[in-house]
Design an enzyme around this catalytic site. Structure first.
Site, short mmCIF file in Angstrom:
data_model
loop_
_atom_site.label_atom_id
_atom_site.label_comp_id
_atom_site.label_asym_id
_atom_site.label_seq_id
_atom_site.Cartn_x
_atom_site.Cartn_y
_atom_site.Cartn_z
N ASP A 81 -17.67 -2.76 -48.12
CA ASP A 81 -16.91 -3.27 -49.25
C ASP A 81 -17.28 -4.74 -49.40
O ASP A 81 -17.89 -5.35 -48.51
CB ASP A 81 -15.42 -3.08 -48.97
CG ASP A 81 -14.54 -3.72 -50.01
OD1 ASP A 81 -14.75 -3.44 -51.21
OD2 ASP A 81 -13.65 -4.50 -49.64
N ASP A 83 -15.10 -7.69 -51.55
CA ASP A 83 -13.95 -8.60 -51.51
C ASP A 83 -13.00 -8.24 -50.36
O ASP A 83 -12.58 -7.08 -50.24
CB ASP A 83 -13.17 -8.52 -52.82
CG ASP A 83 -14.01 -8.97 -54.00
OD1 ASP A 83 -13.96 -10.15 -54.35
OD2 ASP A 83 -14.73 -8.12 -54.56
N ASP A 107 -11.73 -3.20 -45.81
CA ASP A 107 -10.54 -3.92 -45.37
C ASP A 107 -9.24 -3.36 -45.89
O ASP A 107 -8.17 -3.86 -45.52
CB ASP A 107 -10.62 -5.38 -45.84
CG ASP A 107 -10.47 -5.50 -47.35
OD1 ASP A 107 -9.47 -6.08 -47.83
OD2 ASP A 107 -11.35 -5.00 -48.08
#
Length: 220
Positions: free
Chosen positions: A8, A10, A166
């Site tokens: 991922d 951001d 995250d």
């Protein structure tokens, strides 16, 4: 087959919350409205900019009828300032260097639109680490639909994959794709680690290479 790590963007590779907050603040100020806190905007991150704007509309006096205009204005402004305050998390560059030297193929699957995502990693000096990037507008679906992860796996040789992210959306994407998930605990998750499905969890990027080696066949 060469093992693949898909990341991922951001909240995983980069801490972009301050630039997203600044863009949100400029949008609200331009509409004559009070700004929202950094923590509020941070909680809106994870499903792409259109969803972030939708959450801003729900939290403020922005008008739903203006949604298309607001999304376009946000994107135009954000792209002009996307790396003013954004930086890779500590240890990211060294870890990506080590992973590439160890023979891993690296890619990105993000809900951020593809061109802004590509520009950000280019401006931050990270683009040379990655063989492919799928953004939120690259395919007809986006995370948590697993199509982006499956597309990257197939286009990069079909080797075994670990997805690194995250958030709850990332975890759901990995589950839907049937892939092991390495959870970076210092990003933008909204739930306790114990409530997010994951195969392994890490808080320091220097731990990722050994975790990847345990999860995947060691590269030749």
């Amino acid at each position: 087959m060469t093992p693949i790590l898909i990341f991922d963007l951001d909240g995983t590779l980069i801490d972009s919350a301050q630039d997203l907050h600044a863009a949100a603040s400029r949008l609200l100020q331009g509409e004559g409205l009070p700004t929202l806190s950094l923590e509020t905007i941070r909680s809106f991150i994870g499903n792409g900019i259109p969803t972030l704007v939708d959450r801003m509309i729900n939290a403020t006096d922005l008008q739903p009828r203006d949604r298309t205009r607001l999304i376009s204005a946000f994107l135009d402004d954000y792209q002009a300032h996307a790396t003013d305050l954004t930086a890779p998390y500590p240890g990211v560059e060294a870890t990506l260097t080590q992973l590439r030297k160890s023979g891993y193929v690296l890619a990105i699957c993000t809900n951020k639109p593809q061109r802004p995502a590509e520009k950000i990693i280019e401006d931050l000096g990270l683009s040379h680490f990655f063989d492919a990037l799928v953004g939120g507008d690259s395919l007809t679906t986006r995370k948590p639909d697993p199509a982006g992860l499956h597309y990257l796996q197939s286009s990069l040789g079909g080797g075994p994959v670990v997805y690194v992210g995250d958030s709850e959306v990332d975890a759901e994407s990995a589950v839907n794709a049937g892939m092991p998930f390495a959870l970076f605990s210092e990003g933008y998750r909204k739930s306790p680690v114990s409530e997010i499905p994951h195969t392994v969890v890490f808080s320091n990027f220097t731990d990722l290479p050994s975790l990847a080696e345990n999860l995947l066949s060691a590269p030749a």
